[in-house]
Scaffold this motif. Structure first.
Motif, short mmCIF file in Angstrom:
data_model
loop_
_atom_site.label_atom_id
_atom_site.label_comp_id
_atom_site.label_asym_id
_atom_site.label_seq_id
_atom_site.Cartn_x
_atom_site.Cartn_y
_atom_site.Cartn_z
N LEU A 117 11.74 12.30 12.98
CA LEU A 117 12.96 11.60 12.59
C LEU A 117 13.16 10.44 13.56
O LEU A 117 13.34 10.65 14.76
CB LEU A 117 14.16 12.54 12.62
N LEU A 118 13.13 9.22 13.06
CA LEU A 118 13.28 8.04 13.89
C LEU A 118 14.75 7.80 14.22
O LEU A 118 15.63 8.10 13.40
CB LEU A 118 12.71 6.81 13.19
N ASP A 119 15.00 7.24 15.39
CA ASP A 119 16.40 6.96 15.74
C ASP A 119 16.95 5.77 14.96
O ASP A 119 18.16 5.62 14.80
CB ASP A 119 16.55 6.73 17.25
N LYS A 120 16.05 4.91 14.45
CA LYS A 120 16.46 3.79 13.61
C LYS A 120 15.47 3.64 12.46
O LYS A 120 14.26 3.83 12.63
CB LYS A 120 16.51 2.49 14.42
N ALA A 121 15.98 3.30 11.29
CA ALA A 121 15.12 3.09 10.13
C ALA A 121 14.30 1.81 10.32
O ALA A 121 14.73 0.86 10.97
CB ALA A 121 15.95 3.00 8.86
N ILE A 122 13.08 1.81 9.78
CA ILE A 122 12.23 0.63 9.81
C ILE A 122 11.79 0.30 8.39
O ILE A 122 11.77 1.18 7.50
CB ILE A 122 10.99 0.84 10.71
N SER A 123 11.41 -0.97 8.15
CA SER A 123 11.03 -1.42 6.80
C SER A 123 9.75 -2.25 6.87
O SER A 123 9.74 -3.44 6.52
CB SER A 123 12.16 -2.24 6.18
N PRO A 124 8.65 -1.68 7.34
CA PRO A 124 7.42 -2.47 7.49
C PRO A 124 6.79 -2.80 6.13
O PRO A 124 6.91 -2.06 5.16
CB PRO A 124 6.52 -1.55 8.30
N LYS A 125 6.09 -3.91 6.12
CA LYS A 125 5.36 -4.29 4.91
C LYS A 125 4.04 -3.54 4.80
O LYS A 125 3.47 -3.44 3.71
CB LYS A 125 5.11 -5.80 4.93
N ALA B 242 3.07 0.37 12.16
CA ALA B 242 3.95 -0.33 11.23
C ALA B 242 3.77 -1.82 11.46
O ALA B 242 4.11 -2.33 12.55
CB ALA B 242 5.40 0.07 11.44
N ASP B 243 3.17 -2.50 10.48
CA ASP B 243 2.84 -3.92 10.64
C ASP B 243 2.04 -4.15 11.91
O ASP B 243 2.27 -5.12 12.66
CB ASP B 243 4.12 -4.78 10.65
N GLY B 244 1.10 -3.21 12.16
CA GLY B 244 0.21 -3.35 13.30
C GLY B 244 0.77 -2.86 14.62
O GLY B 244 0.05 -2.82 15.62
N ARG B 245 2.04 -2.44 14.64
CA ARG B 245 2.67 -1.97 15.88
C ARG B 245 2.79 -0.46 15.85
O ARG B 245 3.25 0.11 14.87
CB ARG B 245 4.05 -2.60 16.05
N GLU B 246 2.39 0.22 16.94
CA GLU B 246 2.47 1.67 16.98
C GLU B 246 3.93 2.12 17.08
O GLU B 246 4.66 1.71 17.97
CB GLU B 246 1.70 2.21 18.18
N VAL B 247 4.34 3.00 16.14
CA VAL B 247 5.72 3.51 16.15
C VAL B 247 5.76 5.00 16.43
O VAL B 247 6.80 5.52 16.88
CB VAL B 247 6.43 3.20 14.82
N LEU B 248 4.69 5.71 16.15
CA LEU B 248 4.62 7.14 16.41
C LEU B 248 3.19 7.51 16.79
O LEU B 248 2.23 6.86 16.33
CB LEU B 248 5.03 7.96 15.17
N MET C 262 0.85 -1.21 0.00
CA MET C 262 0.00 0.00 0.00
C MET C 262 0.88 1.24 0.00
O MET C 262 1.70 1.43 0.88
CB MET C 262 -0.91 -0.01 1.24
N ASN C 263 0.79 2.08 -1.00
CA ASN C 263 1.63 3.27 -1.14
C ASN C 263 0.91 4.48 -0.55
O ASN C 263 -0.06 4.96 -1.10
CB ASN C 263 1.94 3.50 -2.62
N LEU C 264 1.42 4.95 0.59
CA LEU C 264 0.79 6.11 1.24
C LEU C 264 1.59 7.38 1.05
O LEU C 264 1.22 8.42 1.55
CB LEU C 264 0.65 5.85 2.75
N SER C 265 2.71 7.31 0.36
CA SER C 265 3.60 8.47 0.31
C SER C 265 2.95 9.66 -0.36
O SER C 265 3.20 10.80 0.00
CB SER C 265 4.89 8.10 -0.42
N ALA C 266 2.13 9.42 -1.37
CA ALA C 266 1.54 10.55 -2.09
C ALA C 266 0.02 10.53 -2.06
O ALA C 266 -0.63 11.23 -2.80
CB ALA C 266 2.02 10.54 -3.54
N ILE C 267 -0.54 9.67 -1.20
CA ILE C 267 -1.99 9.56 -1.13
C ILE C 267 -2.53 10.41 0.00
O ILE C 267 -2.05 10.34 1.12
CB ILE C 267 -2.41 8.09 -0.93
N ALA C 268 -3.53 11.21 -0.26
CA ALA C 268 -4.21 11.96 0.80
C ALA C 268 -5.15 11.00 1.51
O ALA C 268 -6.02 10.41 0.89
CB ALA C 268 -4.98 13.13 0.22
N GLY D 28 7.87 -1.87 2.54
CA GLY D 28 8.96 -2.83 2.68
C GLY D 28 10.33 -2.21 2.53
O GLY D 28 11.34 -2.84 2.85
N LYS D 29 10.40 -0.96 2.06
CA LYS D 29 11.67 -0.25 1.93
C LYS D 29 11.93 0.53 3.22
O LYS D 29 11.01 1.02 3.87
CB LYS D 29 11.62 0.72 0.75
N PRO D 30 13.22 0.65 3.60
CA PRO D 30 13.52 1.35 4.87
C PRO D 30 13.24 2.86 4.79
O PRO D 30 13.47 3.49 3.76
CB PRO D 30 15.01 1.07 5.08
#
Length: 720
Positions: free
Chosen positions: A412-420, A394-400, A1-7, A369-371
């Motif tokens: 800005l996250l302290d570590k990159a993540i790559s969720p599906k 992210a994959d069902g887990r709250e990150v922010l 699912m591509n959310l980068s440019a979707i409102a 899936g990309k970091p």
């Protein structure tokens, strides 16, 4: 699912909130037309340029009696200043046309106290025009700061001055300087000043009423339809002051806030406003974004002593995330030097800041899936700030998670993540939601770590300290004290109070001192002794919030006011030597030596005998623990004192450039001094003074032994 440019439409991403409400009833305050257009252009990182007579007097605030002949830069270059700012990613510059000293940096018709009285460009220059043209050439927007307060004008405090002030604004916005994107009105108003030679303190009551700001806003927007306005106290402005000048906004800061109503005598007229000045509130009545202004260096104007305090690029980037990334505007203070250019340190760090900010958003992640390690969210503000709660899974887990989104929210996250799978959920809103967009980016992990770990905060500016605390007394004197003397004890207290942000009434009450305006020397000593422990801050090399560079001037001013200042020197020296403060600036050191001289012993310099250092164990020794305390002076010099519990002996080590030192030493409660040795040799002395010659290296080791070794009785907290 591509959310980068979707409102993300709110009805599709709600979790447990109603989706069908009366939209018109739920609308919240929204940005005005000019602000909405500016935000659409992305003009959210700007600068404010301070240059003028203060640059040459080494002050932050001028008194109003400065000589225009000082304004004589050797190589003024507006393009160098503007291009350095452009390299830093700044989209516009607000240029200070007139600061509180009243000196106009354009050839105004409203006062003779303007740039034509200076040698700048042979007396025919126009600093403001050169800066405006440089901005146009570089593609930066141009804005103007005009101080309402004018400490030069004899008419300040009268209706005639208000007309002068209005005319000055109309000169600048009437077309001669083109389109103006922001008009800046400072919140510092009324206080002591030169005022045409009156040298007095003037009050104006509620600033907005005195200056007729309602009228000002109308003609400003009439002359410049696209202008946005900063005015900390005025509810009709587009921007508000966030309560600090360190670039700090609450992670959930909002533009929506309650009315300030006005500002007078150090207080907002609506007491509910100040507690939410930084964060705002979802139930507010006005849309006024926080404009987080902070200087690139320690002060707003250039000071040679602040060389090395330029904030690093990584720290500026961190502040970008903490200001623009928290829904506000970032405004960096730019301070050209005496030559009329930006220092190389400033140019370098601005360039680095621009590069880092570009790197933050250079690598957009458009596939799951990309970091990624940066998330940016934006809210459509047509119905105001509607979002009251959000979280990212992210994959069902709250990150922010957070409350507000508004104009921009960057994390800005302290570590990159790559969720599906990545999902933005809106958990609460105001009833009339609009679309929210989210984008993801990846920045080099080493750069991300550098930004997150960056430090470089110089502490709060003197301006913000004054606005936040010193105004309790009603005094309005800010840094830049001149030791001109000729004032009484109350003025000395007021001058110190406004620089130190000390509530003198609170200090006096704590020490059971009454009648603040009628304090005698003993009461002053009590009050000053009371602040020594409470306000000493070695980390910022200040006592109270008074920079060490000004302490000598204050002591000298107190002396010239014929105030008995032993207690002042006691408080000064106690904080100074016990903090092991290092002084790199020789000018600062010289002022402190003068401060010791006049503050400790109340004596004037001895002409022809070199520097005078006055020792008064009666004041210095009794509060201290036994041991050695050292203050470093320029060029490897130092002032050091060492004593024992029984106070039977004191050792002073002084390194100075002077060949001779005139010393004044007093015994404790009249107890005579037994012996004095300087550099291992006996010294003959008469009374309480002697002349000490330094060795060939400029060192004087002074050992003083007292004939009495008993304990000194002293009332707690009250130096005798």
């Amino acid at each position: 699912m591509n959310l980068s440019a979707i409102a993300l439409l709110m009805t599709a991403s709600f979790t447990g909130v109603a989706a069908s409400l009366n939209v018109s009833a739920a609308m919240r305050p929204a940005p005005g037309e000019a602000l909405r257009a500016r935000l659409a252009e992305g003009v959210d990182v700007i600068g404010i340029v301070h240059w003028g007579l203060n640059t040459y007097t080494d002050r932050e605030w001028g008194y109003g009696d400065e000589d225009p002949q000082m304004l004589n830069p050797s190589g003024f270059d507006a393009d160098q200043i503007v291009l350095a700012c452009k390299a830093g990613g700044l989209k516009g510059l607000v240029v200070v046309a007139k600061h509180h000293d009243g000196f106009c940096l354009w050839p105004t018709k409203t006062t003779s106290h303007n740039i034509r009285k200076s040698p700048f460009r042979g007396g025919k220059g126009n600093y403001l025009k050169e800066m405006e043209q440089a901005c146009r050439r570089a593609g930066l927007k141009f804005g103007v700061y005009v101080s309402p307060w004018d400490r030069n004008s004899a008419h300040y405090g009268t209706e005639k001055y208000v007309e002068i002030f209005h005319s000055q604004i109309k000169e600048l916005l009437g077309g001669d300087y083109g389109e103006v994107f922001e008009m800046w009105f400072d919140g510092a108003n009324g206080g002591d000043g030169w005022y045409g030679g009156a040298k007095e303190r003037r009050k104006i009551g509620v600033a907005g009423k005195y200056y007729r700001l309602d009228e000002v806003f109308r003609f400003v927007r009439g002359l410049q339809p696209g202008v946005t306005i900063f005015a900390g106290e005025k509810d009709e402005s587009d921007f508000r002051w966030p309560g600090n000048e360190r670039g700090i906004l609450d992670p959930d800061s909002r533009a929506t806030t309650v009315a300030a109503v006005g500002y007078a005598e150090g207080k907002y007229l609506n007491p509910a406003y100040k507690p939410q000045i930084n964060k705002g509130t979802k139930n507010g009545t006005h849309f006024r974004m926080c404009e987080a202004d902070f200087p690139l260096r320690k002060g707003w104007f250039y000071h040679e002593r602040e060389k090395g305090t330029t904030k690093k690029a990584a720290y500026l980037t961190q502040r970008f995330i903490g200001t623009v990334g928290n829904g506000g505007i970032m405004n960096i203070g730019i301070a050209p030097d005496k030559a009329g250019v930006l220092d190389e340190d400033d140019v370098r760090e601005l360039r680095g800041f621009g590069e880092m900010c570009r790197n933050l958003f250079a690598n957009e992640v458009t596939e799951d899936g990309k970091p990624f390690n940066i998330v940016e969210m934006r809210e459509d503000l047509a119905n105001g700030e509607q979002i009251d709660g959000w979280r990212i899974l992210a994959d069902g887990r709250e990150v922010l998670s957070g409350e507000s989104i508004g104009y921009r929210r960057i994390r800005l996250l302290d570590k990159a993540i790559s969720p599906k799978r990545i999902e933005l959920q809106i958990t609460a809103h105001g009833g009339a939601p609009r679309p929210v967009s989210m984008r993801r980016y990846y920045v080099d992990q080493n750069l991300a770590a550098t930004i997150l770990a960056a430090s470089g905060d110089c502490g709060e500016t003197d301006t913000a300290k004054w606005m936040g605390g010193g105004a309790k007394t009603g005094a309005v004197r800010r840094p830049g004290l001149e030791a001109s003397g000729d004032f009484g004890i109350d003025r000395a207290l007021q001058r110190l109070a406004t620089v130190a942000s000390v509530d003198w009434r609170e200090v006096a009450e704590r020490n059971r001192v009454t009648g603040l305006e009628k304090l005698n020397g003993a009461d002053l000593r009590i009050a000053l002794a009371g602040i020594a422990d409470k306000y000493a801050d070695p980390a910022t090399q200040s006592i109270g919030n008074v920079p060490l560079s000004e302490m000598g001037e204050i002591a000298e001013a107190a002396f010239r006011g014929k105030i008995h200042t032993d207690g002042f020197g006691w408080a000064l020296l106690k904080s100074f030597v016990m903090s092991n403060v290092k002084v790199d600036d020789p000018v600062v050191a010289a002022k402190l030596l003068v401060g010791f001289d006049r503050g400790l012993a109340g004596v004037s310099p001895v002409r022809g005998k070199g520097e005078r250092i006055s020792f008064s164990p009666r004041w210095i020794i009794t509060p201290f623990r036994s041991g050695k305390y050292r203050t470093t002076l320029p060029g490897g010099g130092f002032f050091e004192s060492e004593w024992t519990n029984n106070m039977g002996s004191c050792k002073y080590n002084l390194r100075t450039s002077a060949k001779k030192i005139d010393c004044c030493i007093k015994g404790i409660n009249g107890v005579p001094i037994y012996s004095v040795h300087v550099n291992g040799r006996d010294v003959d002395f008469k009374g309480h003074s002697f002349l000490a010659e330094t060795d060939g290296n400029g060192v004087a080791d002074i050992l003083v032994t007292y004939s009495w070794t008993g304990r000194v009785r002293q009332k707690k907290g009250v130096p005798k």
